[in-house]
Design a protein around this motif. Structure first.
Motif, PDB file in Angstrom:
ATOM      1  N   LEU A   1     -16.259   7.139 -12.639  1.00 21.02           N
ATOM      2  CA  LEU A   1     -16.517   5.738 -12.332  1.00 21.02           C
ATOM      3  C   LEU A   1     -15.308   5.183 -11.595  1.00 21.02           C
ATOM      4  CD1 LEU A   1     -18.318   3.204 -12.717  1.00 21.02           C
ATOM      5  CD2 LEU A   1     -17.062   2.808 -14.852  1.00 21.02           C
ATOM      6  N   LYS A   2     -15.541   4.631 -10.377  1.00 24.81           N
ATOM      7  CA  LYS A   2     -14.432   4.150  -9.561  1.00 24.81           C
ATOM      8  C   LYS A   2     -14.412   2.642  -9.396  1.00 24.81           C
ATOM      9  CE  LYS A   2     -11.811   6.472  -7.684  1.00 24.81           C
ATOM     10  NZ  LYS A   2     -10.512   7.019  -8.126  1.00 24.81           N
TER      11      LYS A   2
ATOM     12  N   ALA B   1     -13.753  -1.490 -13.479  1.00 26.53           N
ATOM     13  CA  ALA B   1     -15.129  -0.975 -13.424  1.00 26.53           C
ATOM     14  C   ALA B   1     -15.661  -0.708 -14.819  1.00 26.53           C
ATOM     15  CB  ALA B   1     -15.183   0.297 -12.579  1.00 26.53           C
ATOM     16  N   ALA B   2     -14.857  -0.093 -15.672  1.00 30.43           N
ATOM     17  CA  ALA B   2     -15.293   0.191 -17.042  1.00 30.43           C
ATOM     18  C   ALA B   2     -15.576  -1.106 -17.793  1.00 30.43           C
ATOM     19  CB  ALA B   2     -14.243   1.019 -17.772  1.00 30.43           C
ATOM     20  N   GLU B   3     -14.729  -2.121 -17.606  1.00 32.56           N
ATOM     21  CA  GLU B   3     -14.948  -3.419 -18.266  1.00 32.56           C
ATOM     22  C   GLU B   3     -16.225  -4.081 -17.761  1.00 32.56           C
ATOM     23  OE1 GLU B   3     -11.405  -5.702 -17.531  1.00 32.56           O
ATOM     24  OE2 GLU B   3     -10.144  -4.286 -18.636  1.00 32.56           O
ATOM     25  N   LEU B   4     -16.425  -4.103 -16.444  1.00 34.78           N
ATOM     26  CA  LEU B   4     -17.614  -4.740 -15.876  1.00 34.78           C
ATOM     27  C   LEU B   4     -18.888  -3.995 -16.234  1.00 34.78           C
ATOM     28  CD1 LEU B   4     -16.281  -5.766 -12.362  1.00 34.78           C
ATOM     29  CD2 LEU B   4     -16.885  -7.285 -14.262  1.00 34.78           C
ATOM     30  N   LEU B   5     -18.820  -2.679 -16.321  1.00 28.25           N
ATOM     31  CA  LEU B   5     -19.994  -1.896 -16.695  1.00 28.25           C
ATOM     32  C   LEU B   5     -20.473  -2.294 -18.085  1.00 28.25           C
ATOM     33  CD1 LEU B   5     -21.799   0.331 -15.533  1.00 28.25           C
ATOM     34  CD2 LEU B   5     -20.365   1.981 -16.720  1.00 28.25           C
ATOM     35  N   ALA B   6     -19.545  -2.592 -18.977  1.00 23.92           N
ATOM     36  CA  ALA B   6     -19.896  -2.960 -20.353  1.00 23.92           C
ATOM     37  C   ALA B   6     -20.253  -4.440 -20.503  1.00 23.92           C
ATOM     38  CB  ALA B   6     -18.731  -2.622 -21.280  1.00 23.92           C
ATOM     39  N   ASP B   7     -19.983  -5.255 -19.505  1.00 18.96           N
ATOM     40  CA  ASP B   7     -20.156  -6.707 -19.580  1.00 18.96           C
ATOM     41  C   ASP B   7     -21.523  -7.113 -19.020  1.00 18.96           C
ATOM     42  OD1 ASP B   7     -20.028  -9.462 -19.447  1.00 18.96           O
ATOM     43  OD2 ASP B   7     -18.366  -9.521 -18.027  1.00 18.96           O
ATOM     44  N   ASP B   8     -22.413  -7.594 -19.873  1.00 24.27           N
ATOM     45  CA  ASP B   8     -23.750  -7.997 -19.429  1.00 24.27           C
ATOM     46  C   ASP B   8     -23.930  -9.510 -19.368  1.00 24.27           C
ATOM     47  OD1 ASP B   8     -24.770  -5.495 -18.833  1.00 24.27           O
ATOM     48  OD2 ASP B   8     -25.448  -5.146 -20.878  1.00 24.27           O
ATOM     49  N   THR B   9     -22.834 -10.259 -19.257  1.00 27.23           N
ATOM     50  CA  THR B   9     -22.969 -11.691 -19.031  1.00 27.23           C
ATOM     51  C   THR B   9     -23.242 -11.917 -17.552  1.00 27.23           C
ATOM     52  OG1 THR B   9     -20.588 -11.949 -18.664  1.00 27.23           O
ATOM     53  CG2 THR B   9     -21.395 -12.269 -20.938  1.00 27.23           C
ATOM     54  N   PRO B  10     -23.950 -13.002 -17.190  1.00 27.37           N
ATOM     55  CA  PRO B  10     -24.264 -13.247 -15.781  1.00 27.37           C
ATOM     56  C   PRO B  10     -23.012 -13.336 -14.905  1.00 27.37           C
ATOM     57  CG  PRO B  10     -25.593 -14.648 -17.170  1.00 27.37           C
ATOM     58  CD  PRO B  10     -24.584 -13.985 -18.074  1.00 27.37           C
ATOM     59  N   ALA B  11     -23.137 -12.845 -13.680  1.00 23.44           N
ATOM     60  CA  ALA B  11     -22.041 -12.906 -12.716  1.00 23.44           C
ATOM     61  C   ALA B  11     -21.763 -14.349 -12.337  1.00 23.44           C
ATOM     62  CB  ALA B  11     -22.393 -12.102 -11.466  1.00 23.44           C
ATOM     63  N   GLN B  12     -20.511 -14.656 -12.123  1.00 24.05           N
ATOM     64  CA  GLN B  12     -20.087 -15.976 -11.678  1.00 24.05           C
ATOM     65  C   GLN B  12     -19.630 -15.971 -10.226  1.00 24.05           C
ATOM     66  OE1 GLN B  12     -20.549 -18.638 -13.786  1.00 24.05           O
ATOM     67  NE2 GLN B  12     -21.535 -17.019 -14.976  1.00 24.05           N
ATOM     68  N   VAL B  13     -19.406 -14.787  -9.654  1.00 22.77           N
ATOM     69  CA  VAL B  13     -18.926 -14.670  -8.283  1.00 22.77           C
ATOM     70  C   VAL B  13     -20.129 -14.667  -7.344  1.00 22.77           C
ATOM     71  CG1 VAL B  13     -17.624 -13.230  -6.661  1.00 22.77           C
ATOM     72  CG2 VAL B  13     -16.941 -13.334  -9.084  1.00 22.77           C
ATOM     73  N   PRO B  14     -20.109 -15.533  -6.308  1.00 20.03           N
ATOM     74  CA  PRO B  14     -21.236 -15.559  -5.362  1.00 20.03           C
ATOM     75  C   PRO B  14     -21.353 -14.261  -4.584  1.00 20.03           C
ATOM     76  CG  PRO B  14     -19.773 -17.451  -5.041  1.00 20.03           C
ATOM     77  CD  PRO B  14     -19.089 -16.522  -6.004  1.00 20.03           C
ATOM     78  N   ASP B  15     -22.519 -14.062  -3.996  1.00 20.27           N
ATOM     79  CA  ASP B  15     -22.766 -12.897  -3.159  1.00 20.27           C
ATOM     80  C   ASP B  15     -21.848 -12.934  -1.940  1.00 20.27           C
ATOM     81  OD1 ASP B  15     -24.143 -10.576  -2.331  1.00 20.27           O
ATOM     82  OD2 ASP B  15     -25.433 -11.770  -1.036  1.00 20.27           O
ATOM     83  N   TYR B  16     -21.652 -11.771  -1.313  1.00 18.65           N
ATOM     84  CA  TYR B  16     -20.883 -11.698  -0.072  1.00 18.65           C
ATOM     85  C   TYR B  16     -21.606 -12.462   1.014  1.00 18.65           C
ATOM     86  CZ  TYR B  16     -18.442  -7.727  -2.134  1.00 18.65           C
ATOM     87  OH  TYR B  16     -17.705  -6.916  -2.939  1.00 18.65           O
ATOM     88  N   GLU B  17     -20.837 -13.051   1.892  1.00 17.70           N
ATOM     89  CA  GLU B  17     -21.407 -13.676   3.074  1.00 17.70           C
ATOM     90  C   GLU B  17     -21.279 -12.712   4.231  1.00 17.70           C
ATOM     91  OE1 GLU B  17     -23.117 -16.512   3.387  1.00 17.70           O
ATOM     92  OE2 GLU B  17     -22.909 -16.807   1.232  1.00 17.70           O
TER      93      GLU B  17
END
Length: 161
Positions: free
Chosen positions: A5-6, A126-142
């Motif tokens: 996992l990278k 990456a390991a932290e985000l993989l385990a985190d199922d709360t909704p994203a707060q960062v907007p999509d890329y433009e």
């Protein structure tokens, strides 16, 4: 499969909800998959889709991507698409630079290259985000210009609403 996992990118989607884009090192480049948990009931209804290409998922989920190695390769691929009459959208992600078009069947196609190496800090995140199922707060890329796949998806959503 033994891949390392990278990187995980957790963002809001262009049409509502959120996703995790998960990148593994295969030993011969990156392999990317999606965790779509955050779009159920927002972009798609649970039970209306199954895994795999197509199956009711938004077009930006299932696409093919090719490594073009550097900016010169990206520009050559971009010019080839333009020479053949394709519209090209460009997005500078946080660690890759990509161009997109749709093939004649409507499948999204991407050429990309790495703009920075992924580090041990990226792997820890990456390991932290993989385990985190709360909704994203960062907007999509433009994307660059109003023809990016992300802008198009947002416009499609607005038209349906």
């Amino acid at each position: 499969m033994g891949f390392t996992l990278k990187k995980v990118v957790k963002r809001q989607t262009p049409v509502g909800g959120w996703t995790k884009h998960i990148f593994y090192d295969t030993g011969n480049g990156l392999f990317a998959i999606w965790d779509l948990t955050g779009i159920q009931g927002v972009v798609i209804e649970e039970g209306d889709w199954q895994g795999g290409i197509g199956n009711g998922l938004p077009y930006w989920v299932n696409h093919v991507a090719f490594d073009c190695h550097d900016i010169g390769g990206l520009e050559a691929c971009k010019q080839r698409w333009l020479d053949h009459g394709y519209h090209v959208s460009e997005v500078k992600h946080e660690f890759i630079h990509s161009i997109y078009t749709r093939d004649p069947d409507g499948t999204l196609v991407e050429f990309t290259y790495d703009t920075q190496p992924l580090t041990e800090a990226d792997e820890r995140e990456a390991a932290e985000l993989l385990a985190d199922d709360t909704p994203a707060q960062v907007p999509d890329y433009e994307g660059v210009g109003h023809h990016s796949p992300h802008y198009q998806a947002r416009k499609e959503r607005e038209a349906r609403e």
